[in-house]
Design a protein around this motif. Structure first.
Motif, short mmCIF file in Angstrom:
data_model
loop_
_atom_site.label_atom_id
_atom_site.label_comp_id
_atom_site.label_asym_id
_atom_site.label_seq_id
_atom_site.Cartn_x
_atom_site.Cartn_y
_atom_site.Cartn_z
N ARG A 140 44.54 46.08 36.00
CA ARG A 140 43.34 45.56 36.49
C ARG A 140 43.22 44.02 36.16
NH1 ARG A 140 41.55 50.81 36.15
NH2 ARG A 140 40.18 50.11 34.17
N ALA A 141 43.67 43.69 34.99
CA ALA A 141 43.31 42.39 34.40
C ALA A 141 44.46 41.47 34.85
CB ALA A 141 43.46 42.33 32.88
N MET A 142 45.47 41.77 35.50
CA MET A 142 46.74 40.86 35.68
C MET A 142 46.33 39.92 36.87
SD MET A 142 50.19 42.75 35.27
CE MET A 142 50.72 43.44 33.55
N PRO A 143 45.70 40.35 37.85
CA PRO A 143 45.22 39.30 38.97
C PRO A 143 44.07 38.31 38.80
CG PRO A 143 45.42 41.67 40.03
CD PRO A 143 45.57 41.85 38.43
N PRO A 144 43.22 38.57 37.95
CA PRO A 144 42.17 37.58 37.63
C PRO A 144 42.76 36.71 36.70
CG PRO A 144 41.38 39.71 37.09
CD PRO A 144 42.68 40.02 37.69
N ARG B 93 55.24 34.35 42.87
CA ARG B 93 56.65 34.61 42.30
C ARG B 93 56.26 35.47 40.88
NH1 ARG B 93 58.86 29.16 41.19
NH2 ARG B 93 60.58 30.52 39.99
N ILE B 94 54.97 35.23 40.30
CA ILE B 94 54.61 35.87 38.93
C ILE B 94 54.54 37.21 39.62
CG2 ILE B 94 52.81 36.22 37.49
CD1 ILE B 94 52.30 33.18 37.39
N PHE B 95 53.86 37.88 40.52
CA PHE B 95 53.71 39.28 40.93
C PHE B 95 54.94 39.80 41.18
CE2 PHE B 95 49.18 37.92 40.90
CZ PHE B 95 48.75 38.78 40.19
N GLN B 96 55.79 39.03 41.84
CA GLN B 96 57.21 39.42 42.47
C GLN B 96 57.94 39.89 41.05
OE1 GLN B 96 59.64 36.75 44.17
NE2 GLN B 96 60.59 38.17 45.35
N GLY B 97 58.04 39.02 39.97
CA GLY B 97 58.56 39.42 38.82
C GLY B 97 58.14 40.46 38.14
N LEU B 98 56.71 40.81 38.19
CA LEU B 98 56.22 41.72 37.48
C LEU B 98 56.35 43.26 38.30
CD1 LEU B 98 52.57 40.27 37.03
CD2 LEU B 98 54.22 40.87 35.02
N LEU C 32 47.55 32.25 25.91
CA LEU C 32 47.25 33.05 24.94
C LEU C 32 45.71 33.34 25.03
CD1 LEU C 32 49.12 31.26 21.96
CD2 LEU C 32 49.41 33.56 22.68
N GLU C 33 45.08 32.15 25.72
CA GLU C 33 43.54 32.27 26.06
C GLU C 33 43.39 33.42 26.98
OE1 GLU C 33 40.39 29.47 28.36
OE2 GLU C 33 41.54 28.93 26.91
N GLN C 34 44.17 33.61 28.10
CA GLN C 34 44.05 34.62 28.88
C GLN C 34 44.39 36.02 28.33
OE1 GLN C 34 42.87 34.55 32.18
NE2 GLN C 34 42.21 32.47 31.55
N CYS C 35 45.24 36.13 27.57
CA CYS C 35 45.70 37.36 27.05
C CYS C 35 44.49 37.95 26.05
CB CYS C 35 47.12 37.19 25.78
SG CYS C 35 48.28 37.20 26.81
N LEU C 36 43.87 36.95 25.33
CA LEU C 36 42.87 37.42 24.49
C LEU C 36 41.64 37.79 25.46
CD1 LEU C 36 41.80 37.65 21.65
CD2 LEU C 36 41.27 35.19 21.69
N GLU C 37 41.16 36.80 26.43
CA GLU C 37 40.09 37.04 27.07
C GLU C 37 40.12 38.47 28.38
OE1 GLU C 37 37.80 34.72 30.77
OE2 GLU C 37 38.77 33.64 29.27
N ARG C 38 41.36 38.41 28.81
CA ARG C 38 41.45 39.41 30.09
C ARG C 38 42.07 40.64 29.42
NH1 ARG C 38 39.08 36.94 34.72
NH2 ARG C 38 39.50 34.91 34.49
N PHE C 39 43.02 40.47 28.65
CA PHE C 39 43.76 41.86 28.15
C PHE C 39 43.29 42.46 26.76
CE2 PHE C 39 46.97 39.32 30.58
CZ PHE C 39 47.34 40.46 31.63
#
Length: 115
Positions: free
Chosen positions: A9-13, A44-49, A94-101
């Motif tokens: 759920r965190a991946m799109p935002p 392209r990011i979501f296609q790869g995921l 890294l900021e998104q990993c910490l904040e969203r994930f």
């Protein structure tokens, strides 16, 4: 697993925030007209995921965060020039990993190869 669902759920935002920041920071210039970040970059990011689902990988929370990090680096890092832009992208990721994930950034980078 709830950890997996939270990261999915965190991946799109997280991706949207990253793409918006990249659009502001990494605008095309005469020396790099190919560096246009937009909706196609997010696609392209979501296609790869979506690719690992056929590889039989076991989805674990750390692996999902690491894979997202990898795909964003692959898609957005292709058009970057110089260490300063690469460092900026890495800091944003890294900021998104910490904040969203809610993921320890050092653990994401320290994890083994994905494929």
């Amino acid at each position: 697993d709830s950890g997996i669902a939270v990261r999915l759920r965190a991946m799109p935002p997280a991706t949207a925030a990253l793409v918006v920041a990249a659009q502001k920071k990494l605008q095309p210039t005469p020396t790099r007209p190919h560096c246009a970040v937009g909706l196609r970059s997010a696609w392209r990011i979501f296609q790869g995921l979506c690719l690992p689902s056929s590889m039989g990988e076991t989805a674990v929370p750390m692996w999902l965060a690491r894979f997202w990090f990898h795909e964003c680096t692959r898609v957005l890092g292709d058009g970057l020039q110089g260490q300063q832009e690469r460092a900026w992208l890495r800091d944003q990721l890294l900021e998104q990993c910490l904040e969203r994930f809610s993921q320890n950034t050092e653990a994401v980078l320290r994890s083994p190869r994905l494929l």
